[in-house]
Scaffold this motif. Structure first.
Motif, PDB file in Angstrom:
ATOM      1  N   VAL A 263       4.423   0.648  -2.001  1.00 27.48           N
ATOM      2  CA  VAL A 263       5.758   0.433  -1.766  1.00 27.48           C
ATOM      3  C   VAL A 263       6.081   0.565  -0.114  1.00 27.48           C
ATOM      4  N   GLY A 264       6.556  -0.838   0.295  1.00 29.94           N
ATOM      5  CA  GLY A 264       6.614  -0.871   1.831  1.00 29.94           C
ATOM      6  C   GLY A 264       6.289  -2.277   2.132  1.00 29.94           C
ATOM      7  N   ASP A 265       6.429  -2.498   3.427  1.00 22.18           N
ATOM      8  CA  ASP A 265       6.077  -3.905   3.816  1.00 22.18           C
ATOM      9  C   ASP A 265       5.471  -3.773   5.348  1.00 22.18           C
ATOM     10  N   GLY A 266       5.047  -4.797   5.922  1.00 24.10           N
ATOM     11  CA  GLY A 266       4.379  -4.922   7.360  1.00 24.10           C
ATOM     12  C   GLY A 266       3.548  -5.815   7.461  1.00 24.10           C
ATOM     13  N   PRO A 267       2.919  -5.984   8.899  1.00 29.59           N
ATOM     14  CA  PRO A 267       2.249  -6.908   9.437  1.00 29.59           C
ATOM     15  C   PRO A 267       0.968  -7.266   8.559  1.00 29.59           C
ATOM     16  N   ILE A 268       0.404  -6.184   7.918  1.00 30.53           N
ATOM     17  CA  ILE A 268      -0.774  -6.560   7.090  1.00 30.53           C
ATOM     18  C   ILE A 268      -0.799  -6.939   5.750  1.00 30.53           C
TER      19      ILE A 268
ATOM     20  N   ALA B 215      12.615   4.586  -3.327  1.00 29.37           N
ATOM     21  CA  ALA B 215      11.186   4.973  -2.949  1.00 29.37           C
ATOM     22  C   ALA B 215      11.091   6.158  -3.686  1.00 29.37           C
ATOM     23  N   ARG B 216      12.052   7.235  -3.546  1.00 30.56           N
ATOM     24  CA  ARG B 216      11.853   8.470  -4.296  1.00 30.56           C
ATOM     25  C   ARG B 216      11.620   8.285  -5.646  1.00 30.56           C
ATOM     26  N   GLU B 217      12.268   7.248  -6.370  1.00 29.78           N
ATOM     27  CA  GLU B 217      12.211   7.079  -7.765  1.00 29.78           C
ATOM     28  C   GLU B 217      10.596   6.764  -7.977  1.00 29.78           C
ATOM     29  N   ALA B 218      10.068   5.745  -7.132  1.00 31.38           N
ATOM     30  CA  ALA B 218       8.777   5.259  -7.261  1.00 31.38           C
ATOM     31  C   ALA B 218       7.682   6.665  -7.019  1.00 31.38           C
ATOM     32  N   MET B 219       8.203   7.552  -6.138  1.00 27.78           N
ATOM     33  CA  MET B 219       7.261   8.709  -6.017  1.00 27.78           C
ATOM     34  C   MET B 219       7.444   9.718  -7.195  1.00 27.78           C
TER      35      MET B 219
ATOM     36  N   ASP C 118       1.112   5.798 -11.353  1.00 23.07           N
ATOM     37  CA  ASP C 118      -0.113   5.278 -10.575  1.00 23.07           C
ATOM     38  C   ASP C 118      -0.432   6.266  -9.245  1.00 23.07           C
ATOM     39  N   PHE C 119      -1.237   5.649  -8.487  1.00 19.98           N
ATOM     40  CA  PHE C 119      -1.644   6.108  -7.325  1.00 19.98           C
ATOM     41  C   PHE C 119      -0.927   5.260  -6.270  1.00 19.98           C
ATOM     42  N   LEU C 120      -0.093   5.815  -5.344  1.00 17.43           N
ATOM     43  CA  LEU C 120       1.004   5.249  -4.624  1.00 17.43           C
ATOM     44  C   LEU C 120       1.034   5.482  -3.210  1.00 17.43           C
ATOM     45  N   PHE C 121       1.242   4.371  -2.512  1.00 17.40           N
ATOM     46  CA  PHE C 121       1.268   4.536  -0.920  1.00 17.40           C
ATOM     47  C   PHE C 121       2.599   4.126  -0.676  1.00 17.40           C
ATOM     48  N   VAL C 122       3.454   4.942   0.057  1.00 17.98           N
ATOM     49  CA  VAL C 122       4.817   4.591   0.516  1.00 17.98           C
ATOM     50  C   VAL C 122       4.967   4.652   2.056  1.00 17.98           C
ATOM     51  N   GLY C 123       5.252   3.390   2.708  1.00 19.22           N
ATOM     52  CA  GLY C 123       5.287   3.120   4.174  1.00 19.22           C
ATOM     53  C   GLY C 123       4.881   2.051   4.560  1.00 19.22           C
TER      54      GLY C 123
ATOM     55  N   ARG D  25      -1.166  -3.747  -6.233  1.00 21.65           N
ATOM     56  CA  ARG D  25       0.222  -4.084  -6.575  1.00 21.65           C
ATOM     57  C   ARG D  25       1.121  -3.773  -5.271  1.00 21.65           C
ATOM     58  N   LEU D  26       1.777  -4.889  -4.616  1.00 21.14           N
ATOM     59  CA  LEU D  26       2.633  -4.668  -3.718  1.00 21.14           C
ATOM     60  C   LEU D  26       4.081  -5.018  -4.180  1.00 21.14           C
ATOM     61  N   LEU D  27       4.753  -3.889  -4.097  1.00 25.77           N
ATOM     62  CA  LEU D  27       6.012  -4.051  -4.587  1.00 25.77           C
ATOM     63  C   LEU D  27       7.090  -4.238  -3.438  1.00 25.77           C
ATOM     64  N   GLY D  28       6.798  -4.309  -2.231  1.00 24.00           N
ATOM     65  CA  GLY D  28       7.584  -4.726  -1.445  1.00 24.00           C
ATOM     66  C   GLY D  28       8.456  -3.502  -0.761  1.00 24.00           C
ATOM     67  N   TRP D  29       9.585  -3.634   0.139  1.00 28.09           N
ATOM     68  CA  TRP D  29      10.395  -2.671   0.819  1.00 28.09           C
ATOM     69  C   TRP D  29      11.424  -2.261  -0.475  1.00 28.09           C
TER      70      TRP D  29
END
Length: 411
Positions: free
Chosen positions: A269-274, A296-300, A239-244, A286-290
């Protein structure tokens, strides 16, 4: 020659983010290289690796500013942490003057400007690593959070005082400015450091008019935790992935919108106020959470591409470099330091910062199987040709220390 002693100062004694992660990795690496390392922090728990490695830990056991249940106590601690001042004075007082370095990695979340006074009194050479911009900018980012744009105002100018740029509210901004006033005119925090470590060309440009006059400027590569797994067997999958951290300034909304325009599913991959608003506005996301660092490296590794859409002046862009080590190309905003980890068109793509159409175009380009296959191999090879290992970080750090000690001996 007596052994080197390094006192590392940082807010958290555990991995709470990139700043403390680098401080802890540096402490472990310096100790392994034979230095005596004293790790001074305000907030626990203490990383379980430090003690067994022989790192001497001094931890106040305080909450950080945001975790303090008393807002009044938090405000007082953030401006001047008297306990940190006293304990650091005692800690430095027990150390030999010869071949001792103080290295500050962070102060704004718990330690406060008060740490400057004991460092100055000890007369020890001190270096600061610019993981963020709190040494010069009240909100630490040269970023106007309500406007969602970088800030060009001179820090602490009248315009700065009159602008609500904070992520919370204007009273909090005024408190940050008051703290900066104390840091500049009471603690003289910036002038405490004879040496400054920067992480990117962008930082040097942003701080051109702010850095302490006469300070020696260095570059030290942050360590990346990665294993040489070899080029990916099938770069076309994933997938196209965002981590942070899921926050507006990190570009999470921008990525979701660009993915919608490009016709792909954005994965976070990650969590936060929004997080809640992001899922509500973009139900296809798809929000996978923290995830743990290893997860995280495996997801990357499994991703087709990493998307690094940050809107503000990132100081380094560690995630982009981690993805590169995994053999995963990255799409990065051209207005942040992560672009320096990516060769545009070779190991990934740059897009116009803040521009959803430009990001969507880059996503579509990397949705081409031939393109992604070529870039994935190039990304892996480029990273491992000169990997950002802990050993490299320690070697560069020790070179800074020796230069500082040589200058003091010559003076």
């Amino acid at each position: 020659m007596p052994p080197l002693t390094v006192v590392i100062c940082v807010d958290h004694a555990y991995v709470s983010g990139g700043q403390s992660k680098v401080a802890i990795e540096s402490a472990l690496g310096l100790r392994a290289a034979g230095a005596r390392v004293v790790f001074f922090a305000a907030c626990g728990p203490v990383d379980e690796r430090l003690g067994p490695a022989g790192v001497e830990v001094v931890c106040l056991g305080q909450p950080d500013i945001l975790g303090n249940p008393s807002r009044l106590a938090a405000a007082r601690q953030g401006v001047w942490n008297a306990q940190a001042e006293k304990l650091l004075e005692e800690t430095l007082g027990h150390l030999s003057y010869d071949r001792t370095i103080v290295h500050v990695h962070g102060w704004a979340k718990a330690l406060s400007p008060s740490i400057a006074k004991p460092i100055q009194a000890a007369g020890l050479p001190a270096v600061y690593t610019m993981h963020e911009y709190f040494l010069h900018c009240p909100n630490g980012g040269f970023y106007n959070f309500p406007k969602g744009d970088v800030c060009a105002l001179k820090p602490m100018s009248m315009a700065c005082w009159g602008t609500n740029c904070d992520s919370r509210n204007y009273p909090f901004k005024l408190w940050r400015n008051a703290r900066m006033f104390v840091a500049q005119h009471v603690a003289h925090l910036a002038e405490t450091f004879s040496d400054i470590v920067l992480l990117s060309d962008l930082q040097e440009k942003v701080l051109a008019t702010c850095l302490p006059k006469g300070a020696a400027i260095h570059r030290v590569t942050n360590p990346v935790e990665a294993e040489p797994l070899g080029p990916k067997a099938d770069p076309r999958s994933g997938d196209f992935l965002f981590v942070g951290r899921l926050s507006a300034e990190k570009g999470a909304f921008l990525f979701a919108e660009a993915a919608r325009r490009a016709g792909v599913t954005p994965v976070f991959v990650g969590d936060g106020p929004i997080a809640g608003e992001l899922q509500a506005r973009f139900p296809q996301a798809r929000l996978l959470g923290w995830k743990s660092p290893r997860e995280a490296r495996e997801a990357m590794r499994a991703a087709r591409a990493l998307v690094f859409p940050s809107l503000w002046y990132e100081t380094f862009g560690l995630t982009a470099l981690e993805a590169k080590a995994m053999g995963t190309p990255a799409i990065v905003a051209d207005g942040c330091a992560a672009r320096e980890a990516i060769e545009d068109g070779v190991t990934g793509l740059w897009f116009r910062s803040g521009d959803a159409d430009s990001l969507a175009s880059a996503i579509r380009e990397l949705n081409n199987d031939a393109v992604i296959t070529q870039m994935a191999k190039a990304a892996y090879d480029a990273y491992w040709a000169a990997p950002a290992t802990r050993e490299r970080h320690v070697g560069e750090t020790l070179a800074v220390y020796e230069a500082m000690l040589a200058r003091r001996a010559a003076a």
